[in-house]
Design a protein around this motif. Structure first.
Motif, mmCIF file in Angstrom:
data_model
loop_
_atom_site.group_PDB
_atom_site.id
_atom_site.type_symbol
_atom_site.label_atom_id
_atom_site.label_comp_id
_atom_site.label_asym_id
_atom_site.label_seq_id
_atom_site.Cartn_x
_atom_site.Cartn_y
_atom_site.Cartn_z
ATOM 1 N N ALA A 1 -12.446 -12.932 -7.009
ATOM 2 C CA ALA A 1 -11.347 -12.281 -6.284
ATOM 3 C C ALA A 1 -11.700 -12.096 -4.812
ATOM 4 N N VAL A 2 -12.938 -11.721 -4.527
ATOM 5 C CA VAL A 2 -13.372 -11.539 -3.139
ATOM 6 C C VAL A 2 -13.340 -12.865 -2.388
ATOM 7 N N SER A 3 -13.682 -13.966 -3.065
ATOM 8 C CA SER A 3 -13.694 -15.271 -2.393
ATOM 9 C C SER A 3 -12.296 -15.672 -1.936
ATOM 10 N N PHE A 4 -11.277 -15.346 -2.720
ATOM 11 C CA PHE A 4 -9.906 -15.635 -2.298
ATOM 12 C C PHE A 4 -9.533 -14.797 -1.074
ATOM 13 N N ALA A 5 -9.968 -13.548 -1.069
ATOM 14 C CA ALA A 5 -9.673 -12.685 0.072
ATOM 15 C C ALA A 5 -10.332 -13.212 1.342
ATOM 16 N N ILE A 6 -11.543 -13.752 1.223
ATOM 17 C CA ILE A 6 -12.232 -14.311 2.393
ATOM 18 C C ILE A 6 -11.441 -15.494 2.963
ATOM 19 N N PHE A 7 -10.950 -16.368 2.100
ATOM 20 C CA PHE A 7 -10.158 -17.503 2.559
ATOM 21 C C PHE A 7 -8.886 -17.027 3.258
ATOM 22 N N ALA A 8 -8.222 -16.016 2.694
ATOM 23 C CA ALA A 8 -6.993 -15.496 3.294
ATOM 24 C C ALA A 8 -7.258 -14.930 4.682
ATOM 25 N N VAL A 9 -8.331 -14.165 4.835
ATOM 26 C CA VAL A 9 -8.657 -13.576 6.143
ATOM 27 C C VAL A 9 -8.957 -14.668 7.165
ATOM 28 N N THR A 10 -9.675 -15.712 6.758
ATOM 29 C CA THR A 10 -9.983 -16.816 7.677
ATOM 30 C C THR A 10 -8.717 -17.531 8.122
#
Length: 537
Positions: A191-200
């Motif tokens: 779940a955190v990895s998806f959030a990182i992609f969204a922020v980028t």
């Protein structure tokens, strides 16, 4: 355009260093974010499969994790490609990553609470697959906006490195986390990895793309994408090569958890090591592949990689020794990466910009469908014949598929112009039809000397494929009954808007070449007429 050996750019041509695209800050940051997301996805897959290893009917349930992940791509790939070609890709990607993060949080919470039965796990895994189906064509289509065309093959290789580095790191980390902290922690990391992609993606500010005055309608875009693939022999051959490798190759990914637990007696950590060996082989292969391509053609690579993968499948079936399995899986990872990076690069380079996401979505459909449906078949065969029987059958099919490259090779491809070419004269009509009015019948009259007529008819076959790829629903070439030297080309386009898109950017330099080749065989008195519906709208 004809499917001659010069129809696509040869992926064996010399290219810049595999690391060249990383010099672009935008590509570098997004590539790292995608790497983080891929690592999370592989961790999630390992966690989900390991939750089901001890369940009744484990062979089927474990393979269904792969099916649940890949089936949405099979179902939604073409609509996802149409969305990516029609709407702002950055905003689409941001929205999808937020959805994926939400599903990842739900998986984490329910698993930690002990409320994750197999049916619910597979349903939420299917939800993650829906998000991935929407992500893949949009991300693939964004890459040419980030790097110059000369670096597309390198960018594709970096994409393979990202996937396979994730395949190396993700399962190993997941195995440790499952053993030490439980599956819920693995789902939380995803779940955190998806959030990182969204922020980028939020931080990325792409250059504004030129938009059509009237963007394509969704249903029209779907039909146009389907027509392009259907009438492109080069694309169809690329898809065939992908399918012939992925379907038998999916047996390894579908059955490896059971090979680890039942054949090799390994736990979660050992399964992670096996997947890590696959990833290490793939990453190593991505680094040496540019040098190998200088001495071997793409078809030789496909042949050797397929045979190597078949040997690995047979080894896993016949030699139940953990050390042997780890060593054998390294070349399997190399073979997997070699085939998929070769066909993906060929697709990236061949597809024109206006239909790139839709064409890549069909490729993803074949890739995911081969894995999803193949996983079900291999899981069922494993239940019926045992793991040894299923892996042996897969090895035999893989070897046959690899040898079929001798009959159905990838087209040899040498630098054809894939850039948009606006060379048709603007139509000037007395009756101006509405944009969505139609259908429109276009006739083109030619005068051809008798000694050139056979060659002209052959050349017009390539023109017909070009017309169909870029918008025509029907096409035909006819003789004029009143004149021995008269020919009439007739093609039907669904709307006037669709025909104007042919005039304004769907044609490429390669289309221009085949059309000029045909027109050079005719006299100069070529006449074009646009026939509009007689009934008022």
């Amino acid at each position: 355009m004809s499917a001659s050996p010069t129809d696509v750019t040869d992926v064996t041509d010399r290219q810049p260093s595999a690391w060249a695209p990383l010099r672009s800050a935008a590509f570098r940051s997004l590539w790292l974010a995608v790497l983080a997301s891929n690592i999370g996805t592989w961790m999630q897959t390992v966690g989900a499969q390991w939750l089901l290893v001890d369940a009744p009917g484990a062979a089927t349930l474990v393979s269904l994790v792969q099916t649940a992940s890949m089936l949405p791509v099979l179902m939604l790939a073409l609509p996802a490609g149409a969305l990516a070609d029609t709407f702002d890709r950055r905003r689409l990607l941001i929205a999808v990553q937020c959805f994926l993060a939400a599903v990842g949080v739900l998986l984490t919470v329910l698993t930690a609470a002990g409320r994750m039965p197999p049916a619910l796990l597979l349903t939420l895994t299917f939800g993650l697959g829906v998000g991935q189906a929407l992500t893949l064509p949009a991300w693939q289509a964004v890459i040419p906006e980030l790097v110059p065309r000369s670096q597309l093959v390198s960018a594709s290789a970096l994409g393979s490195i990202s996937v396979n580095l994730a395949r190396s790191v993700g399962p190993a980390v997941a195995g440790v986390l499952v053993a030490q902290a439980g599956v819920a922690v693995v789902f939380a990391v995803n779940a955190v990895s998806f959030a990182i992609f969204a922020v980028t993606l939020v931080r990325w500010r792409p250059a504004r793309r030129e938009q059509d005055a009237a963007p394509e309608r969704f249903t029209a875009a779907l039909r146009a994408g389907g027509r392009y693939v259907r009438h492109s022999p080069v694309v169809r051959r690329i898809l065939l090569r992908a399918a012939l490798f992925v379907v038998p190759g999916s047996a390894l990914w579908a059955l490896l958890p059971l090979v680890a637990s039942r054949r090799l007696g390994l736990g979660a950590g050992g399964y992670g090591v096996l997947l890590g060996a696959l990833g290490v082989g793939a990453v190593a292969g991505a680094l040496v592949l540019p040098r190998v391509r200088r001495v071997l053609s793409s078809n030789h690579l496909l042949l050797l990689a397929g045979l190597l993968y078949a040997v690995v499948l047979a080894t896993l079936a016949l030699v139940p020794v953990p050390a042997v399995a780890v060593v054998a899986l390294v070349p399997a990872g190399l073979a997997w990466m070699t085939v998929l990076s070769s066909v993906n690069a060929a697709m990236q380079l061949f597809l024109p910009g206006w239909v790139r996401a839709r064409g890549l979505s069909v490729y993803q459909m074949v890739f995911a469908g081969g894995q999803a449906l193949g996983a079900v078949a291999w899981g069922a065969l494993g239940e019926f014949t045992g793991l040894v029987g299923a892996l042996t059958v897969a090895a035999a099919l893989m070897a046959v598929g690899a040898l079929s490259v001798l009959l159905w090779p990838l087209r040899e491809t040498r630098g054809v112009d894939r850039d948009p070419a606006v060379y048709w004269p603007e139509p000037h009509l007395t009756l101006e039809p509405p944009a969505r009015g139609g259908p429109v019948l276009v006739t083109v009259s030619y005068t051809v000397r008798p000694e050139r007529q056979a060659e002209f008819v052959e050349a017009m076959r390539a023109v017909g494929r070009s017309r169909r790829r870029t918008g025509a629903m029907r096409w035909g070439l006819f003789r004029a009954g009143e004149r021995a030297d008269g020919f009439v080309e007739v093609y039907q386009v669904p709307t006037w808007e669709e025909h104007l898109r042919q005039h304004g950017g769907r044609l490429t330099g390669a289309d221009r070449v085949v059309e000029e080749r045909a027109r050079a065989l005719a006299e100069d008195d070529v006449r074009v007429n646009h026939l509009l519906p007689a009934e008022p709208e």
